[in-house]
Design a protein around this motif. Structure first.
Motif, short mmCIF file in Angstrom:
data_model
loop_
_atom_site.label_atom_id
_atom_site.label_comp_id
_atom_site.label_asym_id
_atom_site.label_seq_id
_atom_site.Cartn_x
_atom_site.Cartn_y
_atom_site.Cartn_z
N THR A 6 0.83 -1.11 -0.10
CA THR A 6 -0.02 -0.03 0.15
C THR A 6 0.77 1.24 -0.05
O THR A 6 1.89 1.24 0.91
N GLU A 10 -0.90 8.29 -2.15
CA GLU A 10 -1.28 7.99 -3.77
C GLU A 10 -2.24 9.05 -4.25
O GLU A 10 -3.36 9.56 -3.41
N ARG A 12 -4.81 9.93 -7.64
CA ARG A 12 -5.55 9.16 -8.52
C ARG A 12 -6.29 10.11 -9.53
O ARG A 12 -7.09 11.06 -8.93
N ASP A 28 -1.66 10.85 -11.87
CA ASP A 28 -1.50 9.50 -11.40
C ASP A 28 -0.30 9.54 -10.59
O ASP A 28 0.71 9.66 -11.30
N GLN A 30 2.36 8.01 -6.91
CA GLN A 30 2.42 7.29 -5.49
C GLN A 30 3.84 7.26 -5.17
O GLN A 30 4.94 7.48 -5.94
N THR A 64 -8.66 11.85 -6.44
CA THR A 64 -8.66 11.22 -5.33
C THR A 64 -7.31 11.03 -4.82
O THR A 64 -6.24 10.98 -5.29
N ILE A 65 -7.33 11.38 -3.48
CA ILE A 65 -5.81 11.25 -2.49
C ILE A 65 -6.08 10.21 -1.45
O ILE A 65 -7.23 10.10 -0.84
N LEU A 66 -5.08 9.35 -1.33
CA LEU A 66 -5.35 8.16 -0.52
C LEU A 66 -4.07 8.16 0.26
O LEU A 66 -2.84 8.59 -0.14
N HIS A 70 -6.05 4.97 2.59
CA HIS A 70 -7.50 5.32 2.86
C HIS A 70 -7.68 6.59 2.27
O HIS A 70 -6.88 7.85 2.44
N GLU A 71 -8.85 6.65 1.69
CA GLU A 71 -9.17 7.92 0.93
C GLU A 71 -9.53 8.91 1.86
O GLU A 71 -10.04 8.89 2.73
N THR A 72 -8.95 10.09 1.63
CA THR A 72 -8.98 11.50 2.42
C THR A 72 -9.13 12.67 1.50
O THR A 72 -8.87 12.81 0.45
N THR A 73 -9.66 13.95 2.24
CA THR A 73 -9.51 15.15 1.78
C THR A 73 -8.97 16.08 2.61
O THR A 73 -9.06 16.23 4.01
#
Length: 260
Positions: A6, A10, A12, A28, A30, A64-66, A70-73
């Motif tokens: 993981t 990351e 996306r 993209d 990571q 999307t930010i992970l 875990h996806e987060t903002t």
């Protein structure tokens, strides 16, 4: 480099628009724990914008930010900091009049016990011991803890700034360091000192994103390199699988994108 399933951080399909200007186009990206990823590109390629998205200074238009899967903002830089992401800017954000120990402990001061602590009196001896212990763990050697930052060389100042951020992302869960041109104003020997520290931080499990125009530095210190051109990612590959001429081609646009 530490192998993980993981990514520590990351992104996306991240877009960033300023009115009709698209600064980032479906990026993209990571970085994993223990990995140093170089982020290269000419002026205006989108590197600084991407760093600001990663550090919470800008919210992307879409994407999307992970963090650790875990996806987060991120609504602010403090939210990114709370998630374990530290940004080291070119201006270093050091307090020149204060000593090394005080700078390393900014924002997490140790207060004296008892009534003096209630009044906000700092325990300078405890802070120096903690700072020395943390620097020893990173293998960092600078001047005495009591020396004011304004008396340090450029390389020493950069090391203090890097070490301060590193101590905030190490612990039970290693975090991410975002470095914006850490060697831009340094000479050869000072650059070598900073380069060695970056590798040691990675060896401690920290994920590092390095923005630099210094191609030899990127080739020497990075495990992987991503290249941006006009807001689009045009290359992303292990450093061992590329060379200086290929990188220059992607940076200038003379070489076709890997993703065309």
């Amino acid at each position: 480099m530490t192998s993980t399933t993981t990514a520590a951080l990351e992104l996306r399909a991240v877009d960033m628009h300023y009115g009709f200007v698209r600064a980032l186009d479906s990026i993209d990206f990571q970085v994993s724990q223990g990995e140093v990823v170089g982020l290269l590109g000419d002026n205006g390629a989108g590197k600084s914008t991407l760093l600001k998205v990663m550090s919470g200074a800008h919210r992307p238009t879409s994407g999307t930010i992970l963090v650790n899967g875990h996806e987060t903002t991120f609504h602010s830089p403090s939210a990114a900091t709370a998630a374990g992401i530290q940004m080291v800017y070119q201006d270093l954000a050091l307090v020149d009049a204060q000593d090394i120990s005080t700078n390393l402990n900014l924002g997490r001061e140790i207060l004296r016990k008892g009534p003096l602590g209630w009044l906000g009196v700092v325990d300078t001896r405890a802070q120096r011991k903690r700072a020395e212990k943390e620097l020893d763990r990173l293998g960092v050697r600078t001047a005495a803890m009591t020396r004011p930052v304004e008396m340090l060389s450029g390389g020493q100042r950069q090391v203090v700034a890097l070490a301060r951020s590193a101590t905030r992302v190490t612990g039970e869960s290693n975090g991410v360091l975002l470095l914006d041109e850490p060697t831009a104003a340094l000479g050869y020997e000072q650059t070598q000192q900073v380069q060695a520290l970056i590798r040691r931080m990675a060896d401690h499990g920290i994920a590092i994103v390095l923005v630099t125009h210094n191609l030899p530095l990127a080739m020497d210190v990075c495990d992987r390199i991503a290249v941006l051109n006009r807001g689009r990612k045009v290359a992303d590959l292990p450093t061992a699988e590329t060379d200086n001429d290929q990188l220059v081609g992607w940076i200038t646009g003379a070489r076709a994108s890997m993703f065309a």
